[in-house]
Design an enzyme around this catalytic site. Structure first.
Site, PDB file in Angstrom:
ATOM      1  N   CYS A  50       0.813  -1.202   0.000  1.00 19.85           N
ATOM      2  CA  CYS A  50       0.000   0.000   0.000  1.00 19.85           C
ATOM      3  C   CYS A  50       0.854   1.262   0.000  1.00 19.85           C
ATOM      4  CB  CYS A  50      -0.940   0.012   1.205  1.00 19.85           C
ATOM      5  SG  CYS A  50      -0.113  -0.111   2.797  1.00 19.85           S
ATOM      6  N   MET A 193      -3.684  -7.975   5.987  1.00 16.71           N
ATOM      7  CA  MET A 193      -3.859  -6.731   6.733  1.00 16.71           C
ATOM      8  C   MET A 193      -5.154  -6.748   7.548  1.00 16.71           C
ATOM      9  SD  MET A 193      -2.551  -3.827   7.565  1.00 16.71           S
ATOM     10  CE  MET A 193      -1.398  -3.159   6.366  1.00 16.71           C
ATOM     11  N   SER A 194      -6.204  -7.335   7.009  1.00 13.94           N
ATOM     12  CA  SER A 194      -7.459  -7.444   7.752  1.00 13.94           C
ATOM     13  C   SER A 194      -7.286  -8.366   8.955  1.00 13.94           C
ATOM     14  CB  SER A 194      -8.570  -7.976   6.837  1.00 13.94           C
ATOM     15  OG  SER A 194      -8.819  -7.077   5.773  1.00 13.94           O
TER      16      SER A 194
END
Length: 434
Positions: A50, A193-194
């Site tokens: 990201c 990431m979640s």
């Protein structure tokens, strides 16, 4: 062959541009293979997160490779090269090694010292291995970078100096919502990431955690892991209506949460996706706070996570990186001369065998014992004559101009340049085959 890095990150490009350049899934695999097919490239790896998109390559022509990789990033992102080039950085040879080690150590992250980057570099390495675009040079370099990252986290306070993006986001959420333990949290997505987000929420004392994902089975697994519950993706709007805190990080290319899905009340949304998941227009809704990568990047969402040891941690990690870079480059330069030393000893052995054969043909009356003694004596003499210069050249090769000593050996002893190259190829094949 030398290591080259061409890329862009949160330090050089706005989030909107990073969104366009970011690649995942099949698009990432295609970029990886397109890079490796470049005539100037021998090995390739792509790190796409990201906060950064970086191409690592082993190349034999600097300018040709830089132009080729820059054009590929433009083609794959659809961003014209004249717009993209202003945000690209290039690191070569020693600087490329230092950059990768700094990235792995967390010094180049949006949030200082965040550990997520180690897993992302490891994933990039694994993908390159699986796709066959990696060779011995990049493999060893990235493996060493991962070791540097682990050492930096183990030996310094870099973990305390900077939290993960999720940790920073929850700090900001606490400022808006107050204590978050009794709040209802919604996690949109079920990737790495979640999963980190859900685990961080659980550690923060949040007991009401809901997970929504397009693949419901993955949502169920993540929800069970944190003691929460899973909801169908079609129920996202309903879950948004009851959530106080929302963390979204999917791999979608379009908006997942639009303004008409979000109720106008006190609510905190953390968008960690790239491209973004949440429509920026939700900021205009009364009571709603949205923090995304762009607001973190421009400093408007500063969580002030410095614990007083930030400067010391940075200095300590930089010292580790400098030490590891010097050690890696020294070993790498020494390894470059090894094929030439092997070729020299091989040539000496051939000369010995030829002269021994000539001696035997001239003195056929030599008995076996005498012949063996002569053979051993000649071999010892040659080994002793070669020992000092070969040991010395390996030591000298560790200096920045070390390649010149290998070249001098090849010139002085008239070594066939194909022989060291063949030795090097054999070493590469052995390394990659492990």
């Amino acid at each position: 062959m030398s290591v080259l890095v061409v890329g862009l990150s949160h330090r050089t490009a706005p989030v909107a541009l990073l969104e366009r350049v970011s690649v995942t899934g099949d698009a990432l695999v295609k970029l990886l293979h397109d890079v490796q097919r470049d005539p100037a490239v021998a090995e390739a790896m792509v790190v796409s997160t990201c906060n950064r998109v970086e191409v690592y390559a082993v190349v034999d022509r600097f300018h040709t490779a830089v132009n080729g990789l820059s054009e590929l990033l433009g083609v794959h992102s659809g961003v014209p090269l004249d717009q993209l080039s202003a945000h690209l950085y290039v690191h070569y040879e020693d600087r490329a090694v230092e950059h990768l080690f700094s990235v792995a150590a967390g010094l180049d992250s949006m949030v200082l010292g965040e550990g997520q980057i180690l897993g992302q570099v490891r994933s990039a390495l694994r993908l390159a291995q699986e796709e066959g675009t990696l060779g011995a040079t990049l493999n060893e370099l990235v493996q060493q970078a991962l070791r540097v990252g682990k050492r930096s986290h183990a030996e310094t306070g870099i973990d305390r100096a900077g939290a993960s993006l999720v940790g920073v986001g929850l700090t900001l959420a606490g400022r808006v919502l107050g204590p978050i333990g009794d709040r209802t949290a919604l996690v949109v997505g079920a990737g790495s990431m979640s999963s980190l987000s859900a685990a961080t929420l659980q550690r923060a004392g949040v007991t009401d955690i809901v997970v929504v994902n397009r693949t419901h089975e993955r949502a169920v697994r993540l929800a069970q892991a944190v003691g929460g519950r899973a909801a169908e993706f079609g129920e996202l709007a309903a879950e948004l209506a009851r959530a106080d805190l929302v963390i979204s990080c999917t791999g979608a290319t379009d908006l997942v949460i639009t303004a008409d899905m979000v109720p106008a009340r006190e609510m905190f949304l953390l968008d960690l996706a790239l491209p973004r998941d949440v429509d920026p227009a939700v900021r205009d809704l009364p009571g709603v706070t949205l923090v995304d990568l762009e607001s973190m990047q421009d400093g408007t969402a500063d969580a002030d996570t410095d614990d007083g040891g930030r400067a010391e941690a940075i200095v300590a990690v930089r010292e580790i990186v400098a030490e590891e870079v010097a050690a890696y480059l020294s070993a790498e330069r020494a390894s470059r001369v090894t094929p030439t030393v092997v070729a020299l000893r091989s040539k000496a052995a051939d000369v010995v065998e030829a002269e021994l054969g000539r001696l035997v043909s001239r003195l056929p009356e030599l008995d076996g014992r005498a012949r063996d003694e002569v053979t051993q004596t000649i071999r010892r003499v040659v080994d002793k004559l070669l020992h000092e210069p070969t040991v010395r050249v390996k030591q000298l090769a560790q200096s920045p101009a070390g390649d010149h000593y290998a070249e001098a050996l090849r010139e002085l002893f008239n070594l066939d340049p194909k022989v060291p190259a063949a030795v090097r190829c054999a070493e590469v094949e052995k390394e990659v085959g492990r």
